[in-house]
Design a protein around this motif. Sequence first.
Motif, PDB file in Angstrom:
ATOM      1  N   VAL A  64     -16.769 -10.506  11.674  1.00 12.03           N
ATOM      2  CA  VAL A  64     -15.423  -9.821  12.099  1.00 12.03           C
ATOM      3  C   VAL A  64     -16.372  -7.782  12.703  1.00 12.03           C
ATOM      4  O   VAL A  64     -16.913  -8.081  12.668  1.00 12.03           O
ATOM      5  N   VAL A  77     -12.845  -3.211  10.432  1.00 14.14           N
ATOM      6  CA  VAL A  77     -12.171  -3.672  10.256  1.00 14.14           C
ATOM      7  C   VAL A  77     -12.602  -4.127   8.373  1.00 14.14           C
ATOM      8  O   VAL A  77     -13.150  -4.240   8.523  1.00 14.14           O
ATOM      9  N   CYS A  78     -11.067  -3.799   7.673  1.00 17.05           N
ATOM     10  CA  CYS A  78     -11.327  -4.080   5.935  1.00 17.05           C
ATOM     11  C   CYS A  78     -10.670  -5.523   5.768  1.00 17.05           C
ATOM     12  O   CYS A  78     -10.091  -5.947   6.088  1.00 17.05           O
ATOM     13  N   TYR A  79     -11.739  -5.273   4.640  1.00 15.38           N
ATOM     14  CA  TYR A  79     -12.351  -7.301   4.584  1.00 15.38           C
ATOM     15  C   TYR A  79     -13.019  -6.862   3.355  1.00 15.38           C
ATOM     16  O   TYR A  79     -13.757  -6.566   2.621  1.00 15.38           O
ATOM     17  N   MET A  88      -7.853  -7.656   6.726  1.00 12.14           N
ATOM     18  CA  MET A  88      -8.266  -7.440   7.812  1.00 12.14           C
ATOM     19  C   MET A  88      -7.078  -6.990   8.953  1.00 12.14           C
ATOM     20  O   MET A  88      -7.411  -6.707  10.132  1.00 12.14           O
ATOM     21  N   ARG A  89      -7.045  -5.547   8.295  1.00  7.89           N
ATOM     22  CA  ARG A  89      -6.412  -4.620   9.517  1.00  7.89           C
ATOM     23  C   ARG A  89      -7.311  -3.611   9.647  1.00  7.89           C
ATOM     24  O   ARG A  89      -8.873  -3.368   8.630  1.00  7.89           O
ATOM     25  N   ALA A  90      -6.974  -2.849  10.855  1.00  7.52           N
ATOM     26  CA  ALA A  90      -8.307  -1.842  11.169  1.00  7.52           C
ATOM     27  C   ALA A  90      -8.409  -0.615   9.967  1.00  7.52           C
ATOM     28  O   ALA A  90      -7.202  -0.113   9.838  1.00  7.52           O
ATOM     29  N   TRP A  91      -9.239  -0.127   9.840  1.00  4.78           N
ATOM     30  CA  TRP A  91      -9.144   0.983   8.499  1.00  4.78           C
ATOM     31  C   TRP A  91      -8.069   2.438   9.517  1.00  4.78           C
ATOM     32  O   TRP A  91      -7.733   2.769   8.593  1.00  4.78           O
TER      33      TRP A  91
END
Length: 177
Positions: free
Chosen positions: A13, A17-19, A84-87
Motif C-alpha cells: 500500500v 494511506v489509511c488502512y 484506503m484514503r490518504a490521511w
Amino acid sequence: MQLVLVRHPQPEVAPGVCYGSTDISTSIEAIAQVAASLRTAGLPGGLPVYASPLLRCATLAAALDVPVRLDARLAEMDFGAWEMRAWDAIPRAEVDAWAADLLHYRPGGGESVFDVARRVAAFRAELRHPAALVICHAGTIRLLSALHTGGSIEQAALRAASSPHRIGYGDVIVLKD
C-alpha cells in the motif's frame, strides 16, 4: 501467560494511506523474510499459533508451516469510509473529532477503539495456553500490550490509543506474566 506477538510484514500500500481492516497482501519476499527471521529467532517451539485472518497476517502464518487458528478478533481496526484514503484527504474536523474522543469515536463510521479493545480482550480472555504466538497488527499489539498491564478495558483502550505507534513490520514483542 506468555504471548509472542508478531506484526505482519509491510503491506503493498502506498505510504500515507489509511488502512485497517482492508485486506491488503504483502510481497512474497516480505513474507519469506519475516518467516525466516521467526524461524531463527529462538522462539519456544510448539507454541499454538493464532493469526488475524487478513492476508498480511494469514499468509505469514501459513508460511510457518504449523497449524494456525485464524481469529477475526485479531483483525485491525475498521476505519470505515477512511479505509484506503490518504490521511491527508480525510477532513481535519473528522480527525480532530476522533482525537477528542479516542475511546468512542468511530473513524469513517467504522469501529471505535473501544469496540476493537472489547474483541481483543475477549480473545485474550479465552486463551487457555501458558504461551502462544500471535500474528496480528500494530493496533492489536498495542491493545494486547495495554491489556497485559492491567486495568479495565476502557483504561487499556485509552492507553493503547494515546501511545505513539512504534511497532515495525515484522517486529516481535514478548509479553510475560
